[in-house]
Design an enzyme around this catalytic site. Structure first.
Site, PDB file in Angstrom:
ATOM      1  CG  ASN A 156      -1.851  -1.203   1.206  1.00  0.00           C
ATOM      2  OD1 ASN A 156      -1.993  -1.851   0.170  1.00  0.00           O
ATOM      3  ND2 ASN A 156      -2.455  -1.515   2.331  1.00  0.00           N
TER       4      ASN A 156
ATOM      5  CG  ASP B 184      -2.797   3.303   2.629  1.00  0.00           C
ATOM      6  OD1 ASP B 184      -1.904   3.033   3.463  1.00  0.00           O
ATOM      7  OD2 ASP B 184      -3.715   2.509   2.340  1.00  0.00           O
TER       8      ASP B 184
ATOM      9  CG  HIS C 286       3.808  -1.768  -4.901  1.00  0.00           C
ATOM     10  ND1 HIS C 286       2.682  -2.564  -4.925  1.00  0.00           N
ATOM     11  CD2 HIS C 286       4.822  -2.545  -5.368  1.00  0.00           C
ATOM     12  CE1 HIS C 286       3.002  -3.773  -5.380  1.00  0.00           C
ATOM     13  NE2 HIS C 286       4.297  -3.788  -5.653  1.00  0.00           N
TER      14      HIS C 286
ATOM     15  CG  ASN D 136      -8.583 -11.875   1.081  1.00  0.00           C
ATOM     16  OD1 ASN D 136      -9.717 -11.570   0.733  1.00  0.00           O
ATOM     17  ND2 ASN D 136      -7.509 -11.497   0.418  1.00  0.00           N
ATOM     18  N   PRO D 137     -11.443 -11.775   3.134  1.00  0.00           N
ATOM     19  CG  PRO D 137     -12.702  -9.837   2.846  1.00  0.00           C
ATOM     20  CD  PRO D 137     -11.307 -10.358   2.785  1.00  0.00           C
TER      21      PRO D 137
HETATM   22  C1  BJW Z   1      -9.990  -7.442   2.118  1.00  0.00           C
HETATM   23  C2  BJW Z   1     -10.968  -6.606   2.573  1.00  0.00           C
HETATM   24  C3  BJW Z   1     -11.006  -6.410   3.937  1.00  0.00           C
HETATM   25  C4  BJW Z   1     -11.182  -6.665   0.479  1.00  0.00           C
HETATM   26  N1  BJW Z   1     -10.118  -7.017   4.722  1.00  0.00           N
HETATM   27  N2  BJW Z   1      -9.119  -8.040   2.912  1.00  0.00           N
HETATM   28  C5  BJW Z   1       3.077 -11.715 -16.137  1.00  0.00           C
HETATM   29  C6  BJW Z   1       3.259 -12.660 -15.127  1.00  0.00           C
HETATM   30  C7  BJW Z   1       3.863 -12.296 -13.916  1.00  0.00           C
HETATM   31  C8  BJW Z   1       4.293 -11.003 -13.698  1.00  0.00           C
HETATM   32  C9  BJW Z   1       4.110 -10.082 -14.694  1.00  0.00           C
HETATM   33  C10 BJW Z   1       3.499 -10.433 -15.894  1.00  0.00           C
HETATM   34  N3  BJW Z   1       3.448  -9.321 -16.686  1.00  0.00           N
HETATM   35  C11 BJW Z   1       3.985  -8.286 -15.978  1.00  0.00           C
HETATM   36  C12 BJW Z   1       4.404  -8.727 -14.785  1.00  0.00           C
HETATM   37  C13 BJW Z   1       5.047  -7.929 -13.713  1.00  0.00           C
HETATM   38  C14 BJW Z   1       4.047  -7.069 -12.982  1.00  0.00           C
HETATM   39  C15 BJW Z   1       2.921  -7.959 -12.456  1.00  0.00           C
HETATM   40  O1  BJW Z   1       3.033  -8.592 -11.427  1.00  0.00           O
HETATM   41  N4  BJW Z   1       1.804  -8.010 -13.174  1.00  0.00           N
HETATM   42  C16 BJW Z   1       0.696  -8.896 -12.814  1.00  0.00           C
HETATM   43  C17 BJW Z   1      -0.528  -8.082 -12.430  1.00  0.00           C
HETATM   44  C18 BJW Z   1       0.443  -9.778 -14.006  1.00  0.00           C
HETATM   45  N5  BJW Z   1       4.775  -6.456 -11.906  1.00  0.00           N
HETATM   46  C19 BJW Z   1       5.440  -5.325 -12.067  1.00  0.00           C
HETATM   47  O2  BJW Z   1       5.442  -4.724 -13.115  1.00  0.00           O
HETATM   48  C20 BJW Z   1       6.245  -4.854 -10.873  1.00  0.00           C
HETATM   49  N6  BJW Z   1       7.583  -4.602 -11.260  1.00  0.00           N
HETATM   50  C21 BJW Z   1       8.369  -5.557 -11.764  1.00  0.00           C
HETATM   51  O3  BJW Z   1       7.983  -6.700 -11.914  1.00  0.00           O
HETATM   52  O4  BJW Z   1       9.628  -5.124 -12.073  1.00  0.00           O
HETATM   53  C22 BJW Z   1      10.444  -6.012 -12.817  1.00  0.00           C
HETATM   54  C23 BJW Z   1      10.258  -5.688 -14.267  1.00  0.00           C
HETATM   55  C24 BJW Z   1      10.903  -4.575 -14.766  1.00  0.00           C
HETATM   56  C25 BJW Z   1      10.767  -4.278 -16.115  1.00  0.00           C
HETATM   57  C26 BJW Z   1       9.938  -5.059 -16.936  1.00  0.00           C
HETATM   58  C27 BJW Z   1       9.231  -6.131 -16.370  1.00  0.00           C
HETATM   59  C28 BJW Z   1       9.414  -6.454 -15.038  1.00  0.00           C
HETATM   60  C29 BJW Z   1       5.690  -3.555 -10.330  1.00  0.00           C
HETATM   61  C30 BJW Z   1       4.312  -3.727  -9.788  1.00  0.00           C
HETATM   62  C31 BJW Z   1       3.748  -2.364  -9.391  1.00  0.00           C
HETATM   63  C32 BJW Z   1       2.310  -2.476  -8.896  1.00  0.00           C
HETATM   64  N7  BJW Z   1       1.756  -1.166  -8.779  1.00  0.00           N
HETATM   65  C33 BJW Z   1       0.423  -1.010  -8.237  1.00  0.00           C
HETATM   66  C34 BJW Z   1       0.044   0.464  -8.332  1.00  0.00           C
HETATM   67  C35 BJW Z   1       0.822   1.259  -7.270  1.00  0.00           C
HETATM   68  C36 BJW Z   1       0.675   2.728  -7.455  1.00  0.00           C
HETATM   69  C37 BJW Z   1      -0.712   3.258  -7.191  1.00  0.00           C
HETATM   70  O5  BJW Z   1      -1.473   2.772  -6.356  1.00  0.00           O
HETATM   71  O6  BJW Z   1      -1.028   4.230  -7.831  1.00  0.00           O
HETATM   72  O7  BJW Z   1       0.392  -1.488  -6.895  1.00  0.00           O
HETATM   73  S1  BJW Z   1      -0.818  -2.013  -9.063  1.00  0.00           S
HETATM   74  C38 BJW Z   1      -1.715  -2.413  -7.595  1.00  0.00           C
HETATM   75  O8  BJW Z   1      -1.622  -3.841  -7.332  1.00  0.00           O
HETATM   76  C39 BJW Z   1      -0.970  -1.716  -6.453  1.00  0.00           C
HETATM   77  C40 BJW Z   1      -1.021  -2.751  -5.371  1.00  0.00           C
HETATM   78  O9  BJW Z   1      -0.020  -2.528  -4.404  1.00  0.00           O
HETATM   79  C41 BJW Z   1      -0.857  -4.042  -6.129  1.00  0.00           C
HETATM   80  C42 BJW Z   1      -1.362  -5.264  -5.396  1.00  0.00           C
HETATM   81  O10 BJW Z   1      -2.726  -5.230  -5.191  1.00  0.00           O
HETATM   82  P1  BJW Z   1      -3.368  -5.702  -3.818  1.00  0.00           P
HETATM   83  O11 BJW Z   1      -2.846  -4.877  -2.708  1.00  0.00           O
HETATM   84  O12 BJW Z   1      -3.222  -7.168  -3.686  1.00  0.00           O
HETATM   85  O13 BJW Z   1      -4.904  -5.261  -4.016  1.00  0.00           O
HETATM   86  P2  BJW Z   1      -6.078  -6.038  -4.795  1.00  0.00           P
HETATM   87  O14 BJW Z   1      -7.123  -5.035  -5.079  1.00  0.00           O
HETATM   88  O15 BJW Z   1      -5.563  -6.832  -5.912  1.00  0.00           O
HETATM   89  O16 BJW Z   1      -6.606  -7.086  -3.711  1.00  0.00           O
HETATM   90  C43 BJW Z   1      -7.289  -6.666  -2.546  1.00  0.00           C
HETATM   91  C44 BJW Z   1      -7.563  -7.889  -1.683  1.00  0.00           C
HETATM   92  O17 BJW Z   1      -8.154  -7.438  -0.480  1.00  0.00           O
HETATM   93  C45 BJW Z   1      -8.542  -8.882  -2.323  1.00  0.00           C
HETATM   94  O18 BJW Z   1      -8.002 -10.201  -2.189  1.00  0.00           O
HETATM   95  C46 BJW Z   1      -9.822  -8.737  -1.474  1.00  0.00           C
HETATM   96  O19 BJW Z   1     -10.530  -9.959  -1.327  1.00  0.00           O
HETATM   97  C47 BJW Z   1      -9.249  -8.296  -0.156  1.00  0.00           C
HETATM   98  N8  BJW Z   1     -10.132  -7.509   0.694  1.00  0.00           N
HETATM   99  N9  BJW Z   1     -11.708  -6.150   1.448  1.00  0.00           N
HETATM  100  C48 BJW Z   1      -9.189  -7.838   4.140  1.00  0.00           C
HETATM  101  N10 BJW Z   1     -11.961  -5.599   4.474  1.00  0.00           N
END
Ligand code: BJW
Ligand code: ZN
Length: 259
Positions: A103, A105, A120, A217-218
């Site tokens: 996060n 935030d 991030h 997680n829910p």
């Molecule tokens: C609750 C709840 C409650 C609800 N209580 N729980 C193909 C395969 C594998 C990897 C890749 C691929 N193609 C590209 C990639 C790499 C890519 C990646 O992983 N992509 C996948 C999506 C496919 N990764 C990257 O690019 C990363 N860098 C990297 O790999 O560098 C090496 C590289 C360099 C050059 C070229 C290629 C590679 C960087 C990743 C950056 C992610 N950025 C973001 C945005 C941040 C900025 C912003 O906010 O403005 O980060 S994207 C977004 O996703 C954000 C989050 O931190 C991140 C993760 O999401 P998170 O936190 O898991 O949220 P949700 O919404 O997904 O899930 C919420 C959960 O909460 C759910 O499970 C709900 O059930 C639960 N929930 N209410 C508890 N009350």
């Protein structure tokens, strides 16, 4: 909500020296910060490739800044929820306790956690693409949108200090997160879909190195299959319950050890 924690889960925590809480957007959902995936998630309304990549920023900095300005406003008006508060209390229970968060935030630090690794970035910080100079949100308010660096002779584009798709994670935060995960006796994975890499590797790394893996997680998430215990429900409810149970277990333990 009625939840019973298993004996092996409580024992793992009562015996733990190194504990890690790995958090995602779900932890902040009850504070009013939208998650990314799912029906109501940010990516159901916006395309990540148009807002959260360097190409998008270079193509249309005004649009990207408009989006970040709106999110800075939402996040700035939120408060840590009961889940954040419980994690801050848990920090004091163990010899080492680290938050590894995806996060941006700042709510873990605002709740009182002191060891926080931000994989991030942090939406409250900004920097110049050309010279690296840092800008606060107050600095940005004084500039025209999209903001340009004010250092003499620079005029580079200023961007939010967050990690976009295709960008490397901050090396120091990643190194600390990897080390803490490998060392963890207990690893809690909370409120993350577990689909974004390399962050999603950390629960597996912890487990491979012997950690007891607890997921909160829910809904079932991508990494749920490898968890030793899955606690189903919102973190704002489950974490305070867990914290209370641990507090009373510790006090019973200290009564026993002094008698
Ligand atoms: C609750 C709840 C409650 C609800 N209580 N729980 C193909 C395969 C594998 C990897 C890749 C691929 N193609 C590209 C990639 C790499 C890519 C990646 O992983 N992509 C996948 C999506 C496919 N990764 C990257 O690019 C990363 N860098 C990297 O790999 O560098 C090496 C590289 C360099 C050059 C070229 C290629 C590679 C960087 C990743 C950056 C992610 N950025 C973001 C945005 C941040 C900025 C912003 O906010 O403005 O980060 S994207 C977004 O996703 C954000 C989050 O931190 C991140 C993760 O999401 P998170 O936190 O898991 O949220 P949700 O919404 O997904 O899930 C919420 C959960 O909460 C759910 O499970 C709900 O059930 C639960 N929930 N209410 C508890 N009350
Ligand atoms: Zn500059």
């Amino acid at each position: 909500m009625n939840i019973e924690f298993s004996e092996r889960l409580l024992n793992s925590l009562l015996l733990a020296r190194h504990v890690v809480a790995f958090t995602g957007a779900g932890v902040s959902a009850e504070s009013g910060v939208p998650t990314f995936r799912g029906n109501e998630g940010i990516w159901s309304k916006f395309k990540p490739e148009e807002l959260a990549t360097m190409n998008a920023f270079l193509k249309n900095p005004s649009l990207v800044w408009e989006w970040y300005a709106a999110r800075k406003k939402i996040i700035g008006s939120t408060q840590p929820n009961e889940g954040h508060v419980a994690l801050a209390g848990m920090e004091k229970m163990f010899p080492s306790f680290a938050i590894i968060t995806q996060n941006i935030d700042d709510l873990h630090r605002r709740a009182g956690n002191t060891t926080v690794y931000e994989l991030h970035g942090n939406i409250r910080r900004n920097y110049c693409l050309r010279c690296g100079m840092s800008y606060t949100d107050d600095d940005i308010l004084l500039l025209e949108m999209p903001p340009r660096c004010t250092r003499t002779g620079c005029a580079g584009m200023v961007r939010p200090d967050v990690v976009w798709f295709g960008e490397l994670l901050p090396q120091d935060q990643w190194d600390d997160a990897e080390r803490a995960s490998a060392q963890a006796d207990v690893f809690l994975s909370i409120g993350t879909s577990g689909v974004v890499y390399p962050a999603a590797m950390l629960p597996m790394l912890a487990k491979r190195n012997g950690a007891f893996l607890i997921e909160i997680n829910p809904d079932q998430a991508a990494g749920s299959g490898i968890a030793d215990e899955f606690l189903q429900g919102p973190s704002g409810v489950i974490l305070p319950l867990l914290y209370d149970v641990l507090k009373s277990a510790w006090s019973t333990k200290s009564i026993h050890s002094t008698s």
